[in-house]
Design a protein around this motif. Structure first.
Motif, PDB file in Angstrom:
ATOM      1  N   ALA A  98       0.835  -1.198   0.000  1.00  0.00           N
ATOM      2  CA  ALA A  98       0.000   0.000   0.000  1.00  0.00           C
ATOM      3  C   ALA A  98       0.874   1.253   0.000  1.00  0.00           C
ATOM      4  CB  ALA A  98      -0.946  -0.010   1.202  1.00  0.00           C
ATOM      5  N   ILE A  99       1.948   1.243   0.777  1.00  0.00           N
ATOM      6  CA  ILE A  99       2.844   2.405   0.836  1.00  0.00           C
ATOM      7  C   ILE A  99       3.522   2.616  -0.515  1.00  0.00           C
ATOM      8  CG2 ILE A  99       4.990   3.273   1.870  1.00  0.00           C
ATOM      9  CD1 ILE A  99       4.066   1.814   4.491  1.00  0.00           C
ATOM     10  N   LEU A 100       4.010   1.521  -1.109  1.00  0.00           N
ATOM     11  CA  LEU A 100       4.635   1.627  -2.436  1.00  0.00           C
ATOM     12  C   LEU A 100       3.640   2.138  -3.476  1.00  0.00           C
ATOM     13  CD1 LEU A 100       6.915  -1.518  -2.749  1.00  0.00           C
ATOM     14  CD2 LEU A 100       7.577   0.851  -3.238  1.00  0.00           C
ATOM     15  N   ALA A 101       2.417   1.629  -3.426  1.00  0.00           N
ATOM     16  CA  ALA A 101       1.404   2.059  -4.393  1.00  0.00           C
ATOM     17  C   ALA A 101       1.116   3.547  -4.227  1.00  0.00           C
ATOM     18  CB  ALA A 101       0.122   1.239  -4.217  1.00  0.00           C
ATOM     19  N   ALA A 102       1.004   3.999  -2.966  1.00  0.00           N
ATOM     20  CA  ALA A 102       0.720   5.415  -2.710  1.00  0.00           C
ATOM     21  C   ALA A 102       1.850   6.297  -3.232  1.00  0.00           C
ATOM     22  CB  ALA A 102       0.508   5.634  -1.208  1.00  0.00           C
ATOM     23  N   ASN A 103       3.078   5.772  -3.195  1.00  0.00           N
ATOM     24  CA  ASN A 103       4.235   6.558  -3.636  1.00  0.00           C
ATOM     25  C   ASN A 103       4.478   6.463  -5.133  1.00  0.00           C
ATOM     26  OD1 ASN A 103       4.764   7.387  -1.046  1.00  0.00           O
ATOM     27  ND2 ASN A 103       6.153   5.679  -0.613  1.00  0.00           N
ATOM     28  N   THR A 104       3.855   5.501  -5.803  1.00  0.00           N
ATOM     29  CA  THR A 104       4.250   5.160  -7.169  1.00  0.00           C
ATOM     30  C   THR A 104       3.162   5.359  -8.219  1.00  0.00           C
ATOM     31  OG1 THR A 104       5.641   3.425  -6.200  1.00  0.00           O
ATOM     32  CG2 THR A 104       5.251   3.311  -8.571  1.00  0.00           C
ATOM     33  N   LEU A 105       1.913   5.000  -7.875  1.00  0.00           N
ATOM     34  CA  LEU A 105       0.881   4.903  -8.917  1.00  0.00           C
ATOM     35  C   LEU A 105       0.687   6.226  -9.666  1.00  0.00           C
ATOM     36  CD1 LEU A 105      -1.193   3.229 -10.422  1.00  0.00           C
ATOM     37  CD2 LEU A 105      -2.817   3.594  -8.571  1.00  0.00           C
ATOM     38  N   HIS A 106       0.729   7.362  -8.935  1.00  0.00           N
ATOM     39  CA  HIS A 106       0.505   8.640  -9.617  1.00  0.00           C
ATOM     40  C   HIS A 106       1.605   8.924 -10.644  1.00  0.00           C
ATOM     41  CE1 HIS A 106       3.028   9.575  -6.132  1.00  0.00           C
ATOM     42  NE2 HIS A 106       3.472  10.608  -6.811  1.00  0.00           N
ATOM     43  N   SER A 107       2.846   8.482 -10.344  1.00  0.00           N
ATOM     44  CA  SER A 107       3.927   8.692 -11.326  1.00  0.00           C
ATOM     45  C   SER A 107       3.705   7.828 -12.557  1.00  0.00           C
ATOM     46  CB  SER A 107       5.297   8.335 -10.728  1.00  0.00           C
ATOM     47  OG  SER A 107       5.414   8.835  -9.437  1.00  0.00           O
ATOM     48  N   CYS A 108       3.264   6.572 -12.328  1.00  0.00           N
ATOM     49  CA  CYS A 108       2.957   5.691 -13.468  1.00  0.00           C
ATOM     50  C   CYS A 108       1.865   6.321 -14.326  1.00  0.00           C
ATOM     51  CB  CYS A 108       2.493   4.323 -12.972  1.00  0.00           C
ATOM     52  SG  CYS A 108       3.695   3.437 -11.969  1.00  0.00           S
ATOM     53  N   LEU A 109       0.836   6.851 -13.661  1.00  0.00           N
ATOM     54  CA  LEU A 109      -0.278   7.426 -14.414  1.00  0.00           C
ATOM     55  C   LEU A 109       0.178   8.665 -15.185  1.00  0.00           C
ATOM     56  CD1 LEU A 109      -3.232   7.429 -15.172  1.00  0.00           C
ATOM     57  CD2 LEU A 109      -3.726   8.703 -13.076  1.00  0.00           C
ATOM     58  N   ARG A 164       8.880  -5.791  -8.112  1.00  0.00           N
ATOM     59  CA  ARG A 164      10.349  -5.674  -8.088  1.00  0.00           C
ATOM     60  C   ARG A 164      10.840  -5.131  -6.740  1.00  0.00           C
ATOM     61  NH1 ARG A 164       9.670  -3.714 -13.420  1.00  0.00           N
ATOM     62  NH2 ARG A 164       9.848  -1.573 -12.710  1.00  0.00           N
ATOM     63  N   GLU A 165      10.194  -4.068  -6.265  1.00  0.00           N
ATOM     64  CA  GLU A 165      10.673  -3.400  -5.038  1.00  0.00           C
ATOM     65  C   GLU A 165      10.552  -4.320  -3.824  1.00  0.00           C
ATOM     66  OE1 GLU A 165      11.555   0.070  -4.458  1.00  0.00           O
ATOM     67  OE2 GLU A 165      11.870   0.193  -6.633  1.00  0.00           O
ATOM     68  N   LEU A 166       9.432  -5.036  -3.734  1.00  0.00           N
ATOM     69  CA  LEU A 166       9.250  -5.898  -2.571  1.00  0.00           C
ATOM     70  C   LEU A 166      10.244  -7.056  -2.601  1.00  0.00           C
ATOM     71  CD1 LEU A 166       5.381  -6.119  -1.939  1.00  0.00           C
ATOM     72  CD2 LEU A 166       7.070  -4.584  -0.942  1.00  0.00           C
ATOM     73  N   GLU A 167      10.525  -7.544  -3.805  1.00  0.00           N
ATOM     74  CA  GLU A 167      11.478  -8.647  -3.887  1.00  0.00           C
ATOM     75  C   GLU A 167      12.861  -8.187  -3.411  1.00  0.00           C
ATOM     76  OE1 GLU A 167      11.809 -10.501  -7.699  1.00  0.00           O
ATOM     77  OE2 GLU A 167      12.918 -12.205  -6.882  1.00  0.00           O
ATOM     78  N   VAL A 168      13.251  -7.000  -3.887  1.00  0.00           N
ATOM     79  CA  VAL A 168      14.569  -6.458  -3.522  1.00  0.00           C
ATOM     80  C   VAL A 168      14.675  -6.269  -2.014  1.00  0.00           C
ATOM     81  CG1 VAL A 168      15.995  -4.386  -3.658  1.00  0.00           C
ATOM     82  CG2 VAL A 168      15.035  -5.395  -5.748  1.00  0.00           C
ATOM     83  N   SER A 169      13.602  -5.751  -1.397  1.00  0.00           N
ATOM     84  CA  SER A 169      13.672  -5.414   0.031  1.00  0.00           C
ATOM     85  C   SER A 169      13.222  -6.577   0.912  1.00  0.00           C
ATOM     86  CB  SER A 169      12.809  -4.188   0.316  1.00  0.00           C
ATOM     87  OG  SER A 169      11.454  -4.474   0.006  1.00  0.00           O
TER      88      SER A 169
END
Lengths: 349, 349
Positions: free
Chosen positions: A25-36, A97-102
């Motif tokens: 959820a935190i990654l999505a909140a930080n990322t989805l708007h940039s993808c869009l 990708r991010e969750l796998e790395v961390s």
């Protein structure tokens, strides 16, 4: 701000409801708007015309062109819908990708509203919900995706790829979990292509754990997950097995479009977006009643929309004197979005 | 008469629109009602209670049973829906066997209406259509299944089983057929999971013939077939190739239910069922206007419903003085079914 300022201005709201930890959820909140933003930038040229060109750049194809061939009618809003679909997919890949790395795990539902060029787009993957509340109207703007609502898609996948069930689950649906002494009985069942029910004689394979179990809020996919769309969950497995849930989950949202310019919007017309914790306890109509009883009496209050959101949350806890039939024990997020200002300010810089 | 006379009485109407020859349509007309009767007989015990029992026979499972487990709420009408779905499948298998034996080919659409226990069930596989016409209401009772309406299902199948396209077709959708000089351009496209559109750069594989081509009545599946559901077509192949259409076709109908007892039916409330030849030329509203202008003036005529059906057909030929915008060149079958007598006479022997 979604697009290059000189071309398009929009607004963006997003709710993410995490499960298996907050990481996705935190990654999505930080990322989805940039993808869009990236997806919209890629089609901004097409967005600026009512009918996007077949070719994004290059030769003009028009009726005077001798090579003209009849084209399907595609609207600018179809590009925004496509951008939202692509953005959810892209964000899902980033989270994987991010969750796998961390070394983290988890997933989340996603409900997004975007106002752009006089239209409101609501994209939903999961069991959050958005509704439009006006003086005389309550309109759903999204539809929940749960193991029950997507039963046919999920059963069909298990038919095409039976290895996904590893021989541990049955894709058939029965009215309840079958037991040993049901063997040989004729019982009600439902398979992937059916909307209705039929009878079959119980065989041993039918006694396996069902692919989709339980009803309503208790319904679970592979005994594990309460939603069938969302972001993340790349590592999620059925407890004590190697069976993956990800192949059954879709990251693609369903998108609905509200043409705000057609609505003759009033000052107190709002969109209410909330996670399932709210809707488990309050119906669309109950939320609409709370909206209508609160807003007109608080016209002077500049914070009235966020106060209304708080009031909606309190009303699910029985702490506002309204005594709900049921108290919500889930975490709840609520947005109240006034539409009047969107349709006024949503166009151009 | 669908079920054992002493238990259930119903009525049955069916329209079949053949293609590739009349063989499949004739077989369906001779067979489907028997399949349905057999399927209904298999569940008649469950049909006689408002909530069918989990076990068709054998032990009673009820709240006083210590083994009681909560069951999903399933209604008698869900058994009728299941019986219709199974009957279409069974009939499709019969047609496949019979045509193979007799060396014939062909397929057909199927639209079936059944009145049973005060309800009207409309099952549709193909592009025929049924509507309810009342004094103040026109209601669709079926939805057409064409390559366009089922684009996502068909594209997804081609993704899962790419061998079905034999490298000859692309599953991607473009606004028009691409040509050699589109290579390298960024053009609008749509894949299986998308409702919106996006841009991609044209590669050589995108120049292949599209899985679904054309729009509206011209839309074709694999360049061959205008419908995506129906019976038969077990042998149908794309012209000059070995590519089969059958894997893309569903025999399962979608079933809608009309509760006649809830409708306060009037003498002139009718269901109009017709093949696509009618609906290509007349809209639901135009048909409703013809129904409403004809029936009240002909109350004494015992044949008025069949005369209305003929009138509807004539009005598509420009021979009744009504001068339609377009003349239908397809063959047309029409049923006009008065509902008032169904809801009265539809219960019991």
């Amino acid at each position: 701000m979604l697009c290059p300022e000189e071309l398009l201005t929009g607004h963006y709201w997003a709710l993410f409801d995490g499960h298996g930890g907050p990481a996705a959820a935190i990654l999505a909140a930080n990322t989805l708007h940039s993808c869009l933003r990236r997806q919209l930038e890629a089609v901004v040229e097409g967005l600026l015309t009512p009918q996007p060109p077949m070719h994004l750049s290059g030769r003009c194809v028009c009726p005077s062109d001798p090579q003209f061939v009849e084209e399907k009618g595609i609207r600018a809003e179809d590009l925004v819908i496509g951008a939202l679909e692509s953005a959810f997919q892209e964000c899902d890949e980033v989270i994987g990708r991010e969750l796998e790395v961390s070394g983290q795990v988890g997933g989340c539902t996603a409900l997004v509203a975007v106002s752009l060029q006089g239209k409101l787009y609501v994209a939903n993957a999961g069991d959050s919900r958005a509704i439009l509340v006006r003086k005389d109207e309550v309109r759903p703007l999204s539809f929940e995706f749960t193991p029950e609502t997507e039963r046919q898609r999920i059963q069909q996948l298990a038919l095409v790829y039976p290895e996904l069930l590893a021989g541990e689950f049955t894709r058939l649906e029965f009215p309840r979990r079958l037991k040993g002494d049901d063997l040989g009985q004729k019982v009600l069942f439902r398979d992937h292509h059916m909307s209705g029910w039929s009878y079959k004689r119980v065989e041993k394979a039918d006694l396996k754990y069902p692919l989709i179990h339980g009803q309503g809020r208790q319904a679970r996919l592979l005994g594990t997950l309460a939603v069938s769309r969302g972001l993340g969950d790349h590592q999620l497995r059925v407890l004590d097995t190697n069976i993956q849930l990800k192949p059954f989950l879709l990251s693609i949202p369903q998108v609905t479009v509200l043409d705000m310019d057609q609505l003759a919007l009033q000052e107190e017309d709002v969109v209410v977006m909330a996670t399932d914790g709210l809707w488990d306890v309050l119906s669309n109509e109950q939320v609409a009643r709370l909206v209508r009883s609160f807003l007109p009496g608080n016209r002077e209050d500049p914070h009235r929309f966020s106060e209304l959101a708080q009031k909606l949350i309190l009303s699910t806890q029985g702490t506002d004197g309204s005594a709900p039939e049921e108290v919500s024990h889930d975490d709840i997020s609520v947005f109240v979005i006034p539409l009047h200002s969107q349709s006024q300010g949503g166009r151009g810089p």
